[in-house]
Design an enzyme around this catalytic site. Structure first.
Site, PDB file in Angstrom:
ATOM      1  N   SER A   1      45.201  28.151  29.696  1.00 26.40           N
ATOM      2  CA  SER A   1      44.872  26.922  29.256  1.00 26.40           C
ATOM      3  C   SER A   1      43.254  26.634  30.112  1.00 26.40           C
ATOM      4  CB  SER A   1      45.609  25.845  29.952  1.00 26.40           C
ATOM      5  OG  SER A   1      45.133  24.677  30.714  1.00 26.40           O
ATOM      6  N   LYS A   2      42.480  26.043  29.242  1.00 28.93           N
ATOM      7  CA  LYS A   2      41.048  25.704  29.751  1.00 28.93           C
ATOM      8  C   LYS A   2      41.078  24.731  30.886  1.00 28.93           C
ATOM      9  CE  LYS A   2      37.242  22.993  27.659  1.00 28.93           C
ATOM     10  NZ  LYS A   2      36.898  22.395  26.553  1.00 28.93           N
ATOM     11  N   ARG A   3      42.043  23.879  30.911  1.00 27.19           N
ATOM     12  CA  ARG A   3      42.318  22.920  32.036  1.00 27.19           C
ATOM     13  C   ARG A   3      42.810  23.375  33.226  1.00 27.19           C
ATOM     14  NH1 ARG A   3      46.027  19.247  32.354  1.00 27.19           N
ATOM     15  NH2 ARG A   3      47.096  20.114  30.636  1.00 27.19           N
TER      16      ARG A   3
END
Ligand code: GLU
Length: 546
Positions: free
Chosen positions: A294-296
């Site tokens: 996940s980018k986050r």
């Protein structure tokens, strides 16, 4: 309804060429049989995900392995997501990891322009053609109206979107359309779908194999109210006109595949082959479950992470290849020195379900890659990393190239029977070798202060930089003996309470005093590289402080 008139009213540009013009301008490519034209089509959002590189590498290997073409197209139609400088980020990060394009954004080429914003006329020409053929129409629905439709669909658990009874503008009369136009109501152009969600067909996906797809029934927007196309429409036209033969892209696009299939058909284009690549997953540290990177949440999802940490581009490439092709690892173990390009990349060997990303595994690959570099190559690599991501102090360490080469040769075991694998990344390597450039502030000794002092003073009194390793070690042994460090176990057995350790404990004291570390490569060589003066200076500092 006079569709020609409608097309002229909706897309009045008087400088549009007919589709036939573009068909001729961008003819099928003359290529040898089996050569594939693949592409990477990122949006310039400023963020490069590891998944972008993963897909890029697959496309690159397929194109170049087949003697074909890889091009870079910038999908910049969504101005809300566009970020200044993002194209540079895309190009430079892909180049860093060894993805070389044959055509594209900044390189140019016969099939350009490669920025979608610069292709607006082309999309409008094809949209106009669809209006003429009754396959596209204007939609005057406002945001509020669309939101109300969405709400109704959610309430009734119906398929969301603009279709069937919800496609309010699909069947506007000629009079209604011209009235709206006269009232200057903003409009988008929608595709008129002829699909039926009750109908399913089998689609051959190059990676996933035979998959079932449901027909599209959505009247998707093809031109937004500012006249700019949506991704769906633009990419279909581009993949056709750029004569793409094969598209490998992330599996998140599978859901839109029915739209694309219908658009290709309506435009009369032959579809390129598609392969939807599984996403990169990881094991979540908190609950042990497998999930998408996940980018986050995951710093390692960003390509910047690998550059900041100083992962060697080849290590990342090799590791991604092991995830991409199931037989790559075996091949690489067998031929560790062969360039990745010699491996026969095969779509058939690509995984159908998620690839599990494991940073430890990447670290192992990185160690191997760095251990195969010469000291000069490692110095270059460190320098490049430090220029971009190192501190000013670290950059200053690299200015004396001869000194650096001596340090690296020792730390990498260049010339030894077995190379050392101390380095994982440039950042970590800079940390490992830092003691060659500055004394550790507070070296931690296991022995007490008196013992440390005695060992250091005694040893430095006899230390001679001209000594070879054997003479150096003899002196260390003598110091050990004089201070009651036994060289064998007999003394220990006779009186364990008086046991002070042996010569390796003495060496450890000298090692920690000079380097701040309990484990280092050969200490005698370290002292030679540091030079007698620096050794004396560091020892004096320690003696004064313990
Ligand atoms: N512009 C899309 C993206 O940023 C590309 C999708 C495709 O490869 O067709 O992911």
């Amino acid at each position: 309804m006079d569709l020609n008139k409608l097309a002229d009213a909706l897309i009045p540009d008087d400088d549009l060429q007919p589709p036939a013009y573009y068909e001729e301008k961008y003819p099928p490519r003359a290529m040898k049989k089996g050569a594939e034209v693949t592409r990477l089509a990122p949006s310039p959002t400023g963020f490069m995900h590891l998944g972008n590189l993963y897909v890029a590498l697959a496309n690159e290997r397929i194109a170049h392995g087949s003697g074909g073409v890889l091009y870079l197209r910038i999908e910049d139609t969504d101005s809300k997501r566009k970020v200044e400088g993002a194209v540079d980020v895309i190009q430079s990060s892909l180049r860093y990891f060894g993805i070389d394009f044959d055509e594209g954004a900044e390189i140019g080429g016969e099939y350009g322009p490669y920025y979608q914003q610069q292709r607006a006329k082309i999309y409008r020409a094809y949209a106009k053609e669809l209006i003429r053929r009754g396959r596209a129409y204007p939609c005057f629905c406002t945001e509020e109206e669309l939101a109300a439709v969405r709400e109704k669909q959610t309430e009734n658990k119906l398929l969301p979107g603009y279709y069937g009874e919800f496609a309010k503008c699909r069947d506007l009369s000629e009079a209604e359309i011209y009235q709206n136009l006269a009232a200057n109501k903003p409009y988008v152009i929608r595709f008129r779908s002829e699909g039926d969600v009750e109908k399913k067909s089998v689609f051959h996906d190059e990676i996933k194999g035979e998959i079932t797809v449901t027909e599209n029934n959505q009247d998707v927007v093809i031109l937004k109210s500012d006249g700019i196309p949506t991704y769906h429409f633009a990419h279909v036209i581009d993949d056709h006109l750029m004569r793409t033969t094969l598209v490998i892209r992330g599996e998140e696009w599978l859901a839109s595949l029915p739209i694309h299939i219908e658009l290709f058909k309506a435009l009369g284009f032959r579809m390129p082959r598609y392969g939807h690549n599984c996403s990169i997953q990881k094991i979540d540290e908190t609950d042990g479950t497998r999930r998408k990177l996940s980018k986050r949440k995951d710093p390692e999802a960003s390509l910047v992470f690998y550059r900041e940490e100083g992962y060697h581009p080849l290590a990342v490439r090799i590791y991604l290849m092991t995830l991409l092709n199931s037989n790559f690892e075996e091949w690489h173990l067998k031929f560790p020195d062969k360039p990745v390009e010699e491996f026969r990349f095969s779509i058939a060997k690509m995984g159908k379900s998620g690839a599990l990303f494991d940073l430890d595994k990447l670290n192992d690959v990185s160690k191997d890659v760095l251990a195969r570099l010469s000291a000069g190559e490692m110095a270059d690599f460190l320098q490049t990393w430090a220029e971009g991501y190192g501190t000013a102090e670290q950059q200053s360490w690299l200015t004396d190239r001869d000194y650096l080469l001596q340090v690296l040769a020792l730390c990498m075991g260049v010339g030894a029977k077995k190379r050392r694998k101390d380095f994982v990344t440039a950042k970590q390597a800079a940390d490992v070798i830092s003691y060659f450039f500055r004394a550790e502030e507070n070296p931690a000794f296991r022995a007490d202060g008196e013992t440390v002092k005695a060992v250091l003073q005694n040893f430095m009194a006899v230390y001679d930089p001209a000594d070879d390793n054997a003479a150096w070690f003899d002196k260390l042994k003598k110091v050990a003996g004089a201070l009651g460090f036994a060289s064998d176990m007999k003394a220990y057995k006779a009186a364990p309470e008086n046991y002070r350790g042996n010569v390796s404990d003495v060496a450890e004291i000298v090692r920690v005093a000079l380097t701040g570390r309990a484990n280092t490569p050969d200490l005698c060589t370290i002292m030679r590289i540091l030079g007698a003066e620096e050794c004396r200076r560091r020892v004096a500092g320690v003696v004064a402080n313990v």
